[in-house]
Design an enzyme around this catalytic site. Structure first.
Site, short mmCIF file in Angstrom:
data_model
loop_
_atom_site.label_atom_id
_atom_site.label_comp_id
_atom_site.label_asym_id
_atom_site.label_seq_id
_atom_site.Cartn_x
_atom_site.Cartn_y
_atom_site.Cartn_z
N ASP A 156 -10.77 1.90 -3.43
CA ASP A 156 -11.18 1.76 -2.10
C ASP A 156 -12.86 1.60 -1.94
O ASP A 156 -13.42 1.11 -0.97
CB ASP A 156 -10.66 2.68 -0.81
CG ASP A 156 -9.58 2.50 -0.46
OD1 ASP A 156 -8.84 1.37 -0.73
OD2 ASP A 156 -9.01 3.55 0.26
N ASP A 205 0.86 -1.17 0.15
CA ASP A 205 0.01 -0.06 0.03
C ASP A 205 0.71 1.15 0.06
O ASP A 205 1.88 1.12 0.40
CB ASP A 205 -0.85 0.03 1.33
CG ASP A 205 -2.26 0.55 1.03
OD1 ASP A 205 -2.30 1.30 0.01
OD2 ASP A 205 -3.44 0.35 1.51
C1 GLA Z 1 -5.87 1.89 2.06
C2 GLA Z 1 -6.15 0.60 1.15
C3 GLA Z 1 -7.26 -0.20 1.92
C4 GLA Z 1 -6.78 -0.63 3.22
C5 GLA Z 1 -6.16 0.48 4.04
C6 GLA Z 1 -5.59 0.07 5.36
O1 GLA Z 1 -6.70 2.74 2.38
O2 GLA Z 1 -6.62 0.98 -0.11
O3 GLA Z 1 -7.70 -1.31 1.14
O4 GLA Z 1 -5.63 -1.55 3.06
O5 GLA Z 1 -5.34 1.28 3.44
O6 GLA Z 1 -5.14 1.16 6.18
#
Ligand code: GLA
Length: 740
Positions: free
Chosen positions: A550, A480
Site C-alpha cells: 500500500d 483483497d
Molecule cells: C487495501 C488495498 C488497497 C485498497 C484498500 C481498499 O488496503 O491494499 O489498495 O484496495 O484495501 O479498502
C-alpha cells in the site's frame, strides 16, 4: 534406468533456443542412487544401508557419466549426536534418534509417536520421480514428489502423506521438503516487513541453532515471505554459489533454517506446525504444498533471474487468450482510483476519471473499494456483494460501457473472504466467521474472516463471484484480503478435527480461484492483502499479478521493488504512480521520478489525475507510450541490479535484457546528490558483446560525447555515462538499447 527429457519443442517457438537445456532423471539400481539434472544443477539422493532416503549432492551440474556410491549414513559423532540426526535425510519422521527438525511428526491412535520412514519403492514421472517411504511398522506412507525444470534446474518437491491403516492418525507437523547443505560458512537472505513496509532484504550469517521464518496468521503475511537464499562464503550479487527456495503456500507456513552441531545446514519448510493438527482417517491423504528449490553459481542476481524465468514459464496461470503460449501476456497499464477517491466512488466521478485515464494511454480501468452494499467507509458492507444503488443507480453497466467505449477494459475490487459485522451477510450467518463459540471475535479494520474451509461458505463465495463475472463484462478482479486470522475455531467439526482449518481454508481459496478461472477463462486476478500480505508461489498459480505494498511512495518503492525482485518477477509487481506529496511520507517528487520508479515493474496510475496539469499529463502520456514499447523487456527480461538502493544508498540502478539480447532497458535514480558527486558509470550486463546497440533516452540524457551506437562489449566494459547535470534530489533517468 536413464531418462532424459527436454523442452526443445516448446523452445522452438521461442527465441530461447540458444539457451535450450535438457534435463535427466536416473536411478541406479546397484547403488540405489537417484539423480536429477536440469539447467546448471544436479540433485542427488540415495537409499542408505539403514533404508533412509539421504541427500548426497545439490549444486552445479555434474558430468553425465559421474556416478555415486551407495549413500552411507553419517557417523555417530558422539552418543549425544546420533547418526540418525547427522544423516541429511530427505524427509525425516520424528522418531528413532532424531533431534533436529523433522519433516513429519504424527501421533497414532494408541499414543505411539515414533515414526521412522524408510524407502519402499519409486516410480518415474514425466520430469522426475515419485519416491515412496513407509514407517518401519505402521502403514503410514509418504510419497515424495520430485520434478526438475530443464531450463532453470529448479526442483519442485512436495509430499503426499497417506494413512493406509484402520485407525486415525494425527499429523502434527508436515513439511513439503527438507533441503541440506554441507558444513560451511553461509549467509542467509530472507524478506521481512510490515504493512506499507514489505520487502526488506535481510541478510545474516547462518549461526548454530535455528532461524525460523514463518507466518502464524492464516495467510502468507507481510512480516516474512516464504523465500530464502543461502550464499556460500564470499558470494554476492553477481558471483558465487547460492541455494534458494520458495514455498508455494498461502496459509500459515514455516521455513526453519537450522545449523546443526556439526555445522551442516538444513532447511525444512511446509505447513506451520504451530497450532497444527490434521487428522488422517483410515485411507485419507494429506497433500503438502510444493517447496521449490534451486541453485545458482552467479550470486543473488543469478537466483532471481532463474526464479523470474521459472515463475513466468511454469507458475503463472494462462488466460484462454494465452493458453499454450510460452509466457503470460504483459500486464495492461491500469488506472485505479483508490488513492484519488477512496470509498467515494460513483458513476459520474468514475467516468470522469476514466476519460482522463484513457487520454493518457491507460489500458485498463479498475474501480476499487466502495461500490457495493452499504459501503461508505470500512465499517460496513463487506459480505454484501450487490451494487450500491445510491452510487450506481443504473448498476455497473453504464460505467463499464463507457470504459469500453474509451478503449479500455474494466476491473473491479472485491474482498471475498471477509465480512463486516454491520452487513446483511453477518446478520444472517453469524456462525460463518472463524470464531470460538462464547469467546469474543476480535475485529481488525472492523471486519471478521469468513471460514472459507466450510463448504457452505466456499459455495457462497464462489457463487457471488461467478455472478458478478457473469452479469458484467469484467476483465479483472483485484482480490483483497485486509486482515489476518484470530480465534481460528471451526465449531462444526469434532474438537479433534477443527485444526484442519489451516489446510482446508487455503485449499478452498485455491479451489475457488481455479473454478472461477475455468468458468471465466479470460478473467485476470490480482492478489492483494493490504499490499503485499499474500504473495507466494501458491497464490501465483492462480493469480496474474500482485499488489506489493500500500506504500506507493516512489522512493520507498525503489527498495521495496528491489527486495521484491529477489523472489518474484517484475511481471507480477504492480507499481502505481500516485499523488505528491505522498500521503505516507509527505515527500514531494516529480511526475517524472514517480513514473520511472513505477515503470520498473507493471505500471499503473493511481493518482487523482483530474488534478494533473496539462504538462504533467503530457509527460505521463509520453512515458506510458515509451513504456508500452519496452514493457516485455522490463518485466520478462533478465534483471541485473546494478546499484542497490538499500542501506541509504545515494544512487540506484537496474537493467533488464530481453531473452534474445536484442533490447535492454536501464533505470537510474538519485536519492540526493551529496558533495556534488557524479552518478557512477553504469557497466551494463548480459548483452551480446559482439552486437552493436543503439542508445535511446526514455527520460534524461547520456554524457555529452558518449557514443549513440556501440558494441555490447563497450556498454559492458566501458559502460554508460549519464549527463553531468544528472544530480539533485529524487532524480530519475531511463534509457533503452536496441540491437542494430
Ligand atoms: C487495501 C488495498 C488497497 C485498497 C484498500 C481498499 O488496503 O491494499 O489498495 O484496495 O484495501 O479498502
Amino acid at each position: 534406468m536413464l531418462k532424459t527429457f527436454s523442452f526443445g519443442l516448446v523452445l522452438l517457438a521461442m527465441p530461447l533456443l540458444a539457451l535450450a537445456q535438457t534435463a535427466a532423471a536416473r536411478f541406479d539400481e546397484g547403488s540405489k542412487v537417484f539423480r536429477l539434472d536440469g539447467g546448471n544443477t544436479s540433485y542427488v539422493f540415495g537409499v542408505n544401508a539403514r533404508g533412509e532416503l539421504q541427500q548426497l549432492y545439490w549444486g552445479g551440474r555434474l558430468g553425465a557419466t559421474d556416478s555415486f556410491p551407495q549413500a552411507r549414513p553419517a557417523i555417530e559423532w558422539a552418543s549425544f549426536d546420533s547418526s540418525y540426526t547427522n544423516t541429511p535425510q530427505e524427509y525425516a519422521g520424528w522418531g528413532g534418534g532424531l533431534f533436529n527438525e523433522p519433516a513429519l511428526k504424527v501421533t497414532f491412535a494408541d499414543g505411539n509417536r515414533d515414526l521412522v520412514l524408510h524407502y519402499e519403492s519409486h516410480t518415474e514421472t514425466t520430469d522426475g520421480f515419485d519416491v515412496v517411504l513407509k514407517d518401519i511398522k505402521q502403514p503410514i506412507y509418504v510419497t515424495l514428489h520430485y520434478s526438475i525444470d530443464a531450463q532453470s534446474g529448479i526442483l519442485a518437491r512436495s509430499a503426499t502423506i497417506e494413512n493406509r491403516g484402520t485407525d486415525a492418525v494425527t499429523v502434527e507437523q508436515a513439511a513439503a521438503a527438507a533441503w541440506a547443505l554441507p558444513a560451511s560458512r553461509y549467509t542467509l537472505n530472507y524478506l521481512t516487513g510490515r504493512w506499507a513496509g514489505e520487502w526488506t532484504l535481510t541478510q545474516e550469517t547462518v549461526h548454530p541453532g535455528a532461524r525460523v521464518l514463518e507466518s502464524r496468521r492464516g495467510s502468507t503475511g507481510h512480516q516474512a515471505n516464504p523465500w530464502f537464499a543461502i550464499q556460500a562464503g564470499e558470494a554476492d550479487e553477481n558471483h558465487g554459489e547460492v541455494w534458494f527456495g520458495a514455498l508455494g503456500w498461502s496459509g500459515s507456513w514455516r521455513i526453519t533454517v537450522e545449523q546443526d552441531q556439526l555445522d551442516a545446514v538444513r532447511v525444512t519448510g511446509g505447513f506451520n506446525p504451530f497450532d497444527f493438527g490434521y487428522v488422517l482417517k483410515a485411507g485419507a491423504k494429506l497433500e503438502t504444498p510444493v517447496f521449490y528449490g534451486g541453485y545458482s553459481a552467479h550470486g543473488l542476481g543469478g537466483v532471481s533471474r532463474l526464479l523470474h524465468r521459472y515463475e513466468l514459464e511454469h507458475i503463472l496461470p494462462r488466460t484462454q487468450a494465452t493458453v499454450g503460449q510460452p509466457l503470460p501476456k504483459v500486464r495492461p497499464v491500469i488506472y485505479n482510483s483508490w488513492e484519488a477517491t477512496e470509498f467515494r466512488v460513483n458513476e459520474a466521478g468514475q467516468i470522469a476519471l476514466a476519460e482522463k485515464a484513457a487520454a493518457l494511454g491507460v489500458d485498463r480501468f479498475v474501480m476499487d473499494d466502495g461500490w457495493f452494499g452499504q459501503r461508505k467507509d470500512d465499517h460496513a458492507g463487506l459480505g454484501d456483494w450487490y451494487v450500491n444503488q445510491e452510487k450506481f443507480p443504473h448498476g455497473l453497466k453504464p460505467l463499464i460501457d463507457k470504459v469500453h467505449a474509451l478503449g479500455m477494459d474494466f476491473g473491479l475490487w472485491v474482498e471475498p473472504e471477509m465480512v463486516n459485522p454491520d452487513s446483511d451477510l453477518y446478520r444472517k450467518h453469524p456462525d460463518w466467521v472463524l470464531h470460538f463459540p462464547g469467546r469474543p471475535e476480535s475485529e481488525q479494520r472492523n471486519q471478521l474472516v469468513l471460514n472459507l474451509a466450510r463448504p457452505d461458505v466456499r459455495d457462497y463465495v464462489l457463487g457471488f463471484l461467478d455472478k458478478i463475472l457473469t452479469d458484467n463484462d469484467i476483465a479483472f478482479l483485484k482480490w483483497d484480503y485486509n486482515r489476518n486470522w484470530s480465534e481460528p475455531g471451526w465449531d462444526q467439526l469434532p474438537a479433534a478435527e477443527q485444526k484442519r482449518v489451516y489446510v482446508d481454508f487455503t485449499q478452498n481459496l485455491y479451489g475457488i480461484l481455479s473454478d472461477l478461472r475455468k468458468k471465466h477463462p479470460n478473467v485476470e486476478i490480482e492478489s492483494c492483502s493490504g499490499g503485499g500480505g499474500r504473495v507466494d508461489l501458491g497464490i501465483l498459480r492462480y493469480t496474474d499479478e500482485v499488489w506489493p505494498s500500500d506504500n506507493t511512495d516512489p522512493f520507498d518503492r525503489l527498495s521495496q521493488q528491489d527486495g521484491f525482485s529477489y523472489a518474484y518477477t517484475p511481471q507480477v509487481m504492480m507499481d502505481w504512480v500516485t499523488d505528491s506529496p505522498h500521503w505516507l511520507n509527505k515527500r514531494a517528487t516529480s511526475v517524472s521520478y514517480r513514473m520511472l520508479s513505477s515503470m520498473q515493474g507493471s505500471l499503473g496510475i493511481g493518482a487523482n489525475i483530474a488534478n494533473w496539469t496539462p504538462e504533467e499529463a503530457a509527460l505521463a502520456k509520453r512515458l506510458i507510450a515509451a513504456y508500452h514499447q519496452v514493457q516485455p523487456t522490463i518485466v520478462q527480461g533478465d534483471l541485473y541490479r546494478l546499484i542497490s538502493p538499500r542501506n541509504g544508498s545515494e544512487f540506484s540502478a537496474t537493467q533488464t535484457v530481453n531473452h534474445d539480447k536484442s533490447q535492454s532497458v536501464i533505470f537510474a535514480f538519485i536519492h540526493s546528490t551529496q558533495k556534488g558527486r557524479t552518478f557512477p558509470t553504469l557497466k551494463l550486463k548480459g548483452l551480446d558483446p559482439a552486437a552493436q546497440y543503439a542508445l535511446t533516452p526514455i527520460e534524461g540524457k547520456p554524457r555529452e560525447g558518449s557514443p549513440v551506437v556501440a558494441s555490447g562489449a563497450w556498454w559492458m566494459n566501458h559502460g554508460l555515462d549519464l549527463t553531468e547535470d544528472f544530480r539533485g534530489d529524487f532524480q530519475a533517468a531511463a534509457f533503452r538499447l536496441d540491437r542494430k
